[in-house]
Design a protein around this motif. Structure first.
Motif, PDB file in Angstrom:
ATOM      1  N   TYR A 208       8.952   4.755   1.052  1.00 13.43           N
ATOM      2  CA  TYR A 208       9.213   5.836   2.165  1.00 13.43           C
ATOM      3  C   TYR A 208      10.234   5.843   3.192  1.00 13.43           C
ATOM      4  CZ  TYR A 208       7.882   9.028   6.017  1.00 13.43           C
ATOM      5  OH  TYR A 208       8.104  10.109   6.715  1.00 13.43           O
ATOM      6  N   SER A 209      10.390   4.451   3.601  1.00 12.88           N
ATOM      7  CA  SER A 209      11.464   4.477   4.482  1.00 12.88           C
ATOM      8  C   SER A 209      12.873   4.360   3.920  1.00 12.88           C
ATOM      9  CB  SER A 209      11.490   2.816   4.927  1.00 12.88           C
ATOM     10  OG  SER A 209      10.381   2.673   5.489  1.00 12.88           O
TER      11      SER A 209
ATOM     12  N   CYS B 187       3.071   6.069   6.647  1.00 12.88           N
ATOM     13  CA  CYS B 187       3.927   4.985   6.754  1.00 12.88           C
ATOM     14  C   CYS B 187       3.559   4.101   7.697  1.00 12.88           C
ATOM     15  CB  CYS B 187       5.445   5.542   7.048  1.00 12.88           C
ATOM     16  SG  CYS B 187       6.500   4.347   7.246  1.00 12.88           S
ATOM     17  N   ILE B 188       3.016   4.389   8.602  1.00  9.91           N
ATOM     18  CA  ILE B 188       2.556   3.738   9.879  1.00  9.91           C
ATOM     19  C   ILE B 188       1.428   2.856   9.574  1.00  9.91           C
ATOM     20  CG2 ILE B 188       1.390   3.635  12.280  1.00  9.91           C
ATOM     21  CD1 ILE B 188       3.218   6.203  12.736  1.00  9.91           C
TER      22      ILE B 188
ATOM     23  N   TYR C 298       2.562   0.003   7.521  1.00  9.32           N
ATOM     24  CA  TYR C 298       3.211  -1.149   8.292  1.00  9.32           C
ATOM     25  C   TYR C 298       2.185  -1.828   9.232  1.00  9.32           C
ATOM     26  CZ  TYR C 298       5.053  -2.655  12.824  1.00  9.32           C
ATOM     27  OH  TYR C 298       5.704  -3.487  13.790  1.00  9.32           O
ATOM     28  N   PHE C 299       1.051  -1.133   9.389  1.00 12.05           N
ATOM     29  CA  PHE C 299      -0.199  -1.726  10.274  1.00 12.05           C
ATOM     30  C   PHE C 299      -0.723  -2.774   9.184  1.00 12.05           C
ATOM     31  CE2 PHE C 299       0.226  -0.284  14.494  1.00 12.05           C
ATOM     32  CZ  PHE C 299      -0.416  -0.843  15.146  1.00 12.05           C
ATOM     33  N   GLU C 300      -1.008  -2.268   8.259  1.00 11.58           N
ATOM     34  CA  GLU C 300      -1.847  -3.164   7.209  1.00 11.58           C
ATOM     35  C   GLU C 300      -1.214  -4.552   7.256  1.00 11.58           C
ATOM     36  OE1 GLU C 300      -4.490  -3.132   5.418  1.00 11.58           O
ATOM     37  OE2 GLU C 300      -5.325  -1.234   6.146  1.00 11.58           O
ATOM     38  N   LEU C 301       0.400  -4.333   7.095  1.00  9.40           N
ATOM     39  CA  LEU C 301       0.934  -5.605   6.680  1.00  9.40           C
ATOM     40  C   LEU C 301       1.103  -6.624   8.090  1.00  9.40           C
ATOM     41  CD1 LEU C 301       3.947  -3.833   4.663  1.00  9.40           C
ATOM     42  CD2 LEU C 301       2.351  -5.519   3.873  1.00  9.40           C
TER      43      LEU C 301
ATOM     44  N   CYS D 201      10.707   9.188  12.787  1.00  9.37           N
ATOM     45  CA  CYS D 201      10.757   9.465  14.106  1.00  9.37           C
ATOM     46  C   CYS D 201       9.799   8.682  15.041  1.00  9.37           C
ATOM     47  CB  CYS D 201      10.931  10.859  14.633  1.00  9.37           C
ATOM     48  SG  CYS D 201       9.241  11.581  14.411  1.00  9.37           S
ATOM     49  N   MET D 202       8.572   8.038  14.034  1.00 10.63           N
ATOM     50  CA  MET D 202       7.303   7.527  14.698  1.00 10.63           C
ATOM     51  C   MET D 202       7.391   6.078  14.433  1.00 10.63           C
ATOM     52  SD  MET D 202       4.575  10.598  14.400  1.00 10.63           S
ATOM     53  CE  MET D 202       3.315   9.595  14.761  1.00 10.63           C
TER      54      MET D 202
END
Length: 397
Positions: A232-233, A249-250, A253-256, A284-285
């Motif tokens: 995605y990034s 996407c967030i 990120y949090f899972e990692l 943007c987030m």
């Protein structure tokens, strides 16, 4: 015949011209005066030519726009060239097309309008005898020409060709501006991608490796999350995305990050399902959430919660990213919005600029922070203006 019958008969006779007058008045109301109709036709023709011209000066855009420009000028033919070749010929007398570039050479070289008061032609029936050739100027440089070929070249036609050429030049300039803006947006996104922390990538891979022997299924799940996050990034399709995709996407990120910090790091999401399709600038987030995680973990305990909420606020949608971490003073918050200082500040300023470009000067980031109490980042997204349907009007018969 009595007076009543006479009155009725007279009314019937008068009804025919009166009805015709009413219908004529209605047609006049709908279609307007000849001047109004001519203005409408001109504006409509201009609107048809504009989108292709915004694509730049090319054989394809010239071919599509030439017929609209010829209709606008009302001439026998129109030719469009760049500095080196004929791009399009539309209309009669196409035997002259091969000479169009020769006619345009002097205009390209000087940037001045040229009037040909005699175009040599071997055909007696050919309607082309005169031509007006005007330069197409972009950023002070002559990039091509617009030529109108006709039986005569009047003063009025010369002025019209000059004005249309100026309009075409403005559309080409706007097209360049659009392309420059797109390239700038893509450069900003590339810069944002470059700021994805190498430490985060290294730490994520290290965390995944630590589960390979002890918990292979967990390692496989984290590897898939890492793949989704990077895919995605580094995607290439467009500068806009949806709230749902940003949240996904967030979540990756949090899972990692939770693979490293466990229950010390918490994510709370409160978003109404109907808002998930909301369009936002790409990435943007997630950088804002990453900043909250990196700088919002409390003290030595390393504990922290990031809360994301999104709600309908009437004329706009409000998205908030809240952390309960260390916070910052107003001066530091202001510096972050202006891009001063660290790479994290540059990332925040990057997002600020893209939000302003997408939604206007009143819809950038808002940072509210208090030292020791955390930070709230607010994103306000305006709703698209609903098109109102005109009320049905009853016309008297």
């Amino acid at each position: 015949m009595d007076s009543t019958a006479t009155t009725i008969a007279l009314a019937g006779v008068l009804a025919i011209p009166v009805g015709a007058a009413v219908r004529a008045a209605r047609r006049h109301h709908v279609y307007g005066t000849p001047t109004e109709r001519a203005a409408y036709e001109a504006m409509h023709t201009v609107s048809l030519a504009a989108p292709t011209l915004r694509e730049g000066l090319s054989p394809e855009s010239a071919r599509k726009s030439a017929r609209h420009l010829r209709r606008l000028l009302g001439t026998a033919a129109v030719a469009i060239t760049d500095a080196d070749r004929l791009l399009a010929w539309d209309g009669e007398g196409d035997r002259h097309a091969e000479d169009a570039l020769v006619h345009a050479k002097n205009v390209v070289a000087t940037g001045r309008v040229k009037l040909l008061d005699w175009v040599d032609c071997g055909g007696e029936e050919c309607p082309i005898r005169d031509a007006v050739i005007a330069p197409l100027i972009v950023d002070g440089r002559t990039v091509g020409t617009l030529a109108a070929y006709n039986s005569t070249a009047s003063v009025a036609l010369t002025r019209a060709v000059c004005e249309v050429a100026r309009w075409v030049s403005s559309q080409l300039e706007l097209g360049q501006l659009d392309q420059s803006r797109t390239r700038a947006m893509e450069a900003e996104i590339r810069a944002l991608r470059a700021q994805i922390s190498p430490h985060f990538i290294y730490n994520s891979l290290t965390a995944i490796a630590s589960f390979v022997r002890t918990d292979p299924s967990r390692a496989r799940e984290l590897l898939l999350e890492f793949a989704d996050f990077t895919r995605y990034s580094f995607r290439r399709n467009g500068s806009m995305t949806t709230l749902a995709e940003e949240l996904r996407c967030i979540d990756c990120y949090f899972e990692l990050e939770q693979a490293r910090f466990g229950d010390q790091l918490q994510l709370v999401v409160r978003v109404a399902p109907e808002i998930l399709g909301l369009e936002l600038p790409f990435l943007c987030m997630q950088p804002l959430v990453e900043n909250a995680v990196r700088h919002g973990l409390r003290g030595e305990s390393g504990q922290g919660t990031v809360t994301i909420s999104a709600e309908d606020s009437g004329t706009e949608y409000t998205i908030k990213i809240v952390d309960d971490g260390a916070g910052m003073d107003p001066a530091t918050a202001g510096a972050a919005l202006s891009g001063e200082g660290t790479s994290d500040a540059h990332a925040v300023a990057n997002i600020q600029e893209r939000l302003l470009a997408a939604f206007g000067p009143d819809h950038g980031l808002q940072l509210d922070s208090t030292p020791g109490e955390g930070t709230t980042v607010t994103i306000r997204v305006p709703k698209p203006i609903a098109r109102r349907k005109p009320a049905n009007r009853r016309e008297d018969a």
